[in-house]
Motif scaffolding. Structure first.
Motif: not given
Length: 496
Positions: A326-328, A330-336, A354-355, A456-464
């Protein structure tokens, strides 16, 4: 489930039909003995192997274990019908690309009431025409993507209201996914508490549950001739529920007809009405009709809701189980993407990790563990075995996705298996069959992938995503019409 349904009827009725059924079984066995039918376990008279499957909550695992004993292709009788089970990638590919295996079982609750169900019918013209139409309708991905993105904004706001407290994800996910279908089909998004949406969701949920026992008529087709049994098995109730939903669809259709503009197609119903009218004017033979449209609409709702809900629930359950992964992500989301931009489907190209995680979740927890049954329309052969006309064919996708011949350590969660050695490219295995394969594979695969990826991305972008303290995750899911995660509440903790 099927066994309990049958045994709930009066004992004397069963005795009355048992002799006739027994004669049919004997005749079928004698006929089968003259052919090269795949080997398999013996069952009981009338019920076949169903009593043994009914003892387990994990039919897909039981069937996978049978394959270890009888081979990748084996047969058994479920009720009075011969079923051939395919448990390896090669036999499934060979079978599902055969014209003779394009059929669906002819007997189910829809056939009893004479309903036109294009994706459950053996009318190949109807199936092909509707499949082409649905795929064409789903090509407007940009419009569909906006629908999902808008709904996700509402969905994340709902999650925030719980302030990180444990919740049942299914309860809030159901209206959100239903709204995506509503907006796509008849251009309307409902508020979560709107009465009509609740009626639709409740009815479709009931229909989905009824479909889990729909195999009763598939495996015991003679029951359709006994009205008393049909009533006891709840088919009268099914009819009433279905017609209530149909009334809502008819209302929407009439509204569309009054405001229809061929130059401004708003949604799926508009597209269907225009296509149907144009073909009728040209005198072209078509299976597009009001009755079939209602069936397709209800099918998009029930199939989409059930499989999508189970898959998205598995994504969150898995992320709460593997916090390092999950942390990886979220880091992918933050970076891209960052914390504010709305995720887009094209982000998949720049986010291979992430894919890959998403692909591994869908492999590891195969929602369609046992695919919808096929039906042989003519005598055929698979891997040297005879499959007579009228044989039911089941594909065990769970076995394929957990086969050590296809995957290294298949029972371990390893997203890296879908990545190239440098980690920059997603590499899909030819043994990946989440959306089935062949001509009757899921026509909405691209839409489903987009929707799952965006949630998948939208939830992990805003929530742990976390389990309540003390909960120990288990991947022993629940198998009904799909493979669902075990009941567990999940915390969605807003990120600062």
């Amino acid at each position: 489930m099927i066994l309990e349904n049958i045994l709930s009827v009066r004992y004397e009725i069963l005795i009355a039909v048992s002799f006739t059924v027994l004669l049919r079984i004997i005749f079928s066995l004698l006929k089968s003995s003259q052919r090269n039918i795949p080997p398999g376990p013996w069952g009981l008279p009338i019920f076949g192997y169903i009593p043994f499957l009914s003892r387990t909550k994990s039919a897909h695992l039981h069937i996978t274990n049978l394959a270890k004993k009888y081979g990748d292709i084996f047969s058994l009788r479920l009720g009075t019908e011969l079923v051939v089970v395919l448990n390896d990638a090669e036999s499934i590919k060979a079978a599902y690309n055969k014209q003779e295996l394009l059929g669906r079982p002819p007997h189910n609750c829809f056939s009893v009431f004479g309903w036109k169900k294009p994706f459950r019918a053996n009318d190949l013209h109807m199936w092909q025409e509707h499949r082409r139409f649905v795929i064409q309708s789903l090509k407007y991905r940009s419009k569909l993507e906006v629908i999902v993105q808008d709904e996700l904004g509402q969905f994340r706001d709902v999650l925030k209201t719980f302030k990180g407290q444990p919740i049942d994800l299914a309860a809030v996910l159901t209206p959100s996914l239903s709204n995506n279908m509503s907006a796509f089909i008849f251009g309307k998004r409902y508020d979560y508490n709107e009465p009509e949406r609740n009626i639709l969701d409740n009815n479709l949920e009931k229909i989905s549950k009824i479909l889990t026992k729909d195999d009763t008529l598939t495996y015991f087709p003679w029951i359709r001739h006994i009205p008393f049994l049909l009533k006891r098995l709840g088919y009268e109730k099914t009819y009433k529920i279905y017609t209530k939903s149909e009334e809502i669809f008819k209302k929407r259709k009439e509204e569309h007809k009054k405001t229809l503009d061929e130059k401004n197609i708003r949604d799926f119903i508009d597209s269907y009405l225009v296509e149907m009218e144009q073909k009728q004017k040209k005198g072209v033979k078509t299976s597009l009709m009001d009755e079939a449209m209602f069936a397709v609409v209800s099918g998009l709702y029930t199939a989409g809701d059930e499989s999508m809900r189970s898959t998205i629930r598995w994504t969150m359950y898995t992320m709460a189980s593997f916090l390092d992964v999950q942390k990886k992500v979220q880091e992918d989301i933050l970076q891209n993407i960052g914390q504010e931009r709305i995720p887009e489907f094209q982000d998949m190209k720049s986010m291979p990790y992430s894919y890959a995680v998403l692909l591994e979740i869908m492999r590891f927890n195969t929602v369609a563990a046992l695919n919808v049954l096929r039906y042989t329309l003519a005598d055929t052969k698979i891997a040297g075995y005879d499959l007579p006309e009228g044989t039911l064919v089941m594909a065990n996708f769970w076995a394929v996705h957990h086969d050590p011949r296809n995957w290294e350590d298949p029972d371990k969660f390893k997203p890296e298996r879908f990545l190239s050695p440098d980690g920059k490219t997603v590499v899909k295995s030819p043994h990946y069959m989440t959306f089935s394969i062949g001509k009757r594979s899921c026509p909405g695969e691209e839409l489903a992938t987009m929707e799952i990826f965006l949630y998948f991305l939208s939830i992990l972008q805003k929530f742990d995503v976390r389990f309540p303290e003390g909960y120990v995750p288990t991947f022993d899911g629940i198998f009904t019409s799909s493979y669902k995660p075990p009941p567990a509440k999940i915390r969605f903790i807003p990120k600062n």
